[in-house]
Write a protein that holds these residues in place. Structure first.
Motif, PDB file in Angstrom:
ATOM      1  N   VAL A   1      -9.119   1.013   5.878  1.00  0.00           N
ATOM      2  CA  VAL A   1      -8.190   1.692   6.670  1.00  0.00           C
ATOM      3  C   VAL A   1      -7.979   1.244   7.862  1.00  0.00           C
ATOM      4  CG1 VAL A   1      -7.744   4.102   7.390  1.00  0.00           C
ATOM      5  CG2 VAL A   1      -8.982   3.831   4.969  1.00  0.00           C
TER       6      VAL A   1
ATOM      7  N   ASN B 214     -10.706   5.890  -0.078  1.00  0.00           N
ATOM      8  CA  ASN B 214     -10.360   5.540   0.969  1.00  0.00           C
ATOM      9  C   ASN B 214     -11.566   4.296   1.512  1.00  0.00           C
ATOM     10  OD1 ASN B 214      -7.929   6.737   1.068  1.00  0.00           O
ATOM     11  ND2 ASN B 214      -8.416   8.213   2.833  1.00  0.00           N
TER      12      ASN B 214
ATOM     13  N   PHE C  40      -4.572  11.401   2.436  1.00  0.00           N
ATOM     14  CA  PHE C  40      -5.007  11.771   3.719  1.00  0.00           C
ATOM     15  C   PHE C  40      -4.684  13.431   3.551  1.00  0.00           C
ATOM     16  CE2 PHE C  40      -3.742   7.574   4.748  1.00  0.00           C
ATOM     17  CZ  PHE C  40      -4.600   6.959   5.329  1.00  0.00           C
TER      18      PHE C  40
ATOM     19  N   ALA D 189     -10.441  11.726  -1.476  1.00  0.00           N
ATOM     20  CA  ALA D 189      -9.993  10.704  -0.487  1.00  0.00           C
ATOM     21  C   ALA D 189     -10.707   9.928   0.036  1.00  0.00           C
ATOM     22  CB  ALA D 189      -9.078  11.604   0.755  1.00  0.00           C
ATOM     23  N   GLU D 190     -11.935  10.713   0.557  1.00  0.00           N
ATOM     24  CA  GLU D 190     -13.180   9.943   1.194  1.00  0.00           C
ATOM     25  C   GLU D 190     -13.743   8.703   0.123  1.00  0.00           C
ATOM     26  OE1 GLU D 190     -17.656  10.540   2.998  1.00  0.00           O
ATOM     27  OE2 GLU D 190     -16.341  12.099   3.082  1.00  0.00           O
TER      28      GLU D 190
ATOM     29  N   ASP E 226       0.836  -1.154   0.197  1.00  0.00           N
ATOM     30  CA  ASP E 226       0.056  -0.019   0.118  1.00  0.00           C
ATOM     31  C   ASP E 226       0.900   1.209  -0.041  1.00  0.00           C
ATOM     32  OD1 ASP E 226      -2.284  -1.600   0.068  1.00  0.00           O
ATOM     33  OD2 ASP E 226      -2.353  -1.402   2.459  1.00  0.00           O
TER      34      ASP E 226
ATOM     35  N   HIS F  33       0.709   5.605   0.914  1.00  0.00           N
ATOM     36  CA  HIS F  33       0.016   6.674   1.277  1.00  0.00           C
ATOM     37  C   HIS F  33       0.646   7.818   0.868  1.00  0.00           C
ATOM     38  CE1 HIS F  33      -0.915   4.151   5.380  1.00  0.00           C
ATOM     39  NE2 HIS F  33      -1.166   3.584   4.319  1.00  0.00           N
TER      40      HIS F  33
ATOM     41  N   TYR G  47      -3.979   5.083  -0.351  1.00  0.00           N
ATOM     42  CA  TYR G  47      -4.754   5.995   0.685  1.00  0.00           C
ATOM     43  C   TYR G  47      -4.204   7.539   0.669  1.00  0.00           C
ATOM     44  CZ  TYR G  47      -5.673   1.334   2.793  1.00  0.00           C
ATOM     45  OH  TYR G  47      -6.112   0.175   2.947  1.00  0.00           O
TER      46      TYR G  47
END
Length: 420
Positions: free
Chosen positions: A419, A414, A363, A410-411, A330, A332, A361
């Motif tokens: 998560v 993810n 953030f 992002a929402e 993964d 980020h 992911y």
């Protein structure tokens, strides 16, 4: 007052580690109760915290200060001092550790501020106070504990750290019971990080060396998890693949125990290019391992601005190695970094997608106390929400509208993933 995810057990590892040390080293004069409240539970009500305090009328009250409980903590401190003026209030946690002399005005009514790793200072302070003896200057300085008087004098220059090799295990001491077939545990084998990212609070104590928990304790905990058939183990080490003499021995022990648990490791991509990287990936091939890499950005100017030190030639090589060894991983990314426009982030996002990670992911940046980025937030025109994890709202390079658009992306991204 913690922020827990659905799989988490009720007591967080940080609280349990403090309790395990306290139970083993308390002087015997204190009857202590440890309690955790889950802030993101639908049933959370700050009045329950007050009721819990009322039930004990404590002589001492210790509270952990985090960005996620900031909206409640000052009010609780004020309420306690109003209703129980004799209660001595001790604050610790990241908001204290990475705060400064302004803590005295941010938390009026608190009596002691413990900056740094809390196991030893907290226990020593409570043992001393329980004797009715106020700690002297040497004691406070040794443990990086500050009083309002010291803070008003502008003194707030130390963060306590200690070697971890003799700390008792919260799991082996049954502070954190592990049930047969338990779904999930969080686990640590080292603390601190040698890198100097300007958005990260680890940088503040970067002059302190990374400290490892003794392999003897680590191996005992692994055997305990194996015996209880724990399904998933999330390793909290900032960078698991940092010290080969430590982490490779852990991998060998996992193999020797023939563990069937799934392991989550947070790692650094460039370290896969070291001689020990291939050995680690061979281990990953034969086990249920999820690797996570916080690249944060593929943009050179953002990487330089946050002093991340990303070496993209090595990152490319590491990504190639992951695919060659067929090890899923993964990535980020953070959006809102200094010098990062909306278009810059989308480019970085596309670059990450091309790497074909299993999960990606996204953030928003947290503008955290004590960091270099926090010190420059006015110069860089950062606006952030102090009542919502200091999540940034806009910057010199990104408008509020663009930030909201990226938060929605992002929402969506993810939510498709698990998560952890």
């Amino acid at each position: 007052m913690d922020w827990s995810r659905p799989k988490d057990i009720r007591t967080p590892l940080s609280t349990a580690s403090i309790e395990a040390y306290f139970r083993e080293n308390q002087s015997g004069y204190v009857n202590a109760e440890f309690k955790n409240f889950n802030l993101n539970s639908p049933s959370f009500d700050v009045r329950d915290v007050r009721k819990f305090i009322e039930a004990y009328s404590p002589k001492f009250l210790a509270l952990g200060a985090y960005i996620w409980n900031e909206k409640y903590l000052p009010g609780i401190v004020k309420w306690v001092k109003t209703h129980y003026p004799e209660t001595i209030i001790i604050l610790g946690g990241p908001q204290v550790t990475y705060g400064n002399h302004h803590l005295v005005t941010e938390y009026p009514g608190a009596d002691y501020f413990v900056r740094g790793e809390g196991e030893r200072p907290f226990t020593a302070l409570v043992n001393t106070l329980s004797l009715g003896v106020p700690p002297n200057t040497d004691f406070l300085n040794r443990y990086a504990i500050y009083t309002p008087k010291l803070l008003k004098q502008g003194k707030c220059d130390r963060i306590f750290t200690t070697e971890l090799d003799r700390f008792p295990s919260p799991y082996l001491s049954n502070i954190l019971p592990v049930n047969q077939g338990q779904a999930f545990v969080r686990w640590e084998t080292v603390r601190r990080c040698p890198y100097q990212c300007s958005f990260c609070q680890f940088r503040v104590e970067g002059h302190q060396k990374v400290s490892a928990i003794s392999l003897d304790r680590v191996f005992q905990e692994l055997a305990h998890f194996k015996e209880q058939e724990v399904q998933e183990i999330n390793v909290l080490d900032p960078i698991f693949n940092l010290k080969p003499k430590h982490y490779l021995e852990i991998c060998k022990k996992i193999e020797a125990l023939a563990m069937q648990s799934r392991f989550y490791f947070q790692c650094r991509l460039e370290l896969l290019c070291k001689p020990h990287g291939a050995e680690f990936l061979k281990f990953c091939q034969g086990h249920d391992v999820w690797l996570e890499f916080g690249v944060q950005t593929f943009g050179e100017k953002e990487s330089q601005a946050i002093e991340r030190g990303n070496k993209y030639d090595k990152i490319d090589k590491a990504l190639e190695m992951l695919h060659r060894f067929n090890v899923p991983f993964d990535l980020h990314l953070i959006f809102g970094l200094p010098h990062q426009s909306f278009e810059d982030f989308l480019w970085s996002y596309d670059r990450a997608r091309v790497a074909h990670p299993r999960g990606l992911y996204l953030f928003p940046l947290n503008v955290l106390k004590g960091t270099n980025l926090y010190q420059k937030h006015e110069e860089w025109q950062y606006e952030f929400d102090p009542m919502n994890n200091n999540v940034f709202l806009k910057s010199k390079w990104m408008t509020t509208e663009k930030v909201e658009y990226l938060k929605q992306i992002a929402e969506d991204v993810n939510s498709q993933l698990n998560v952890r």
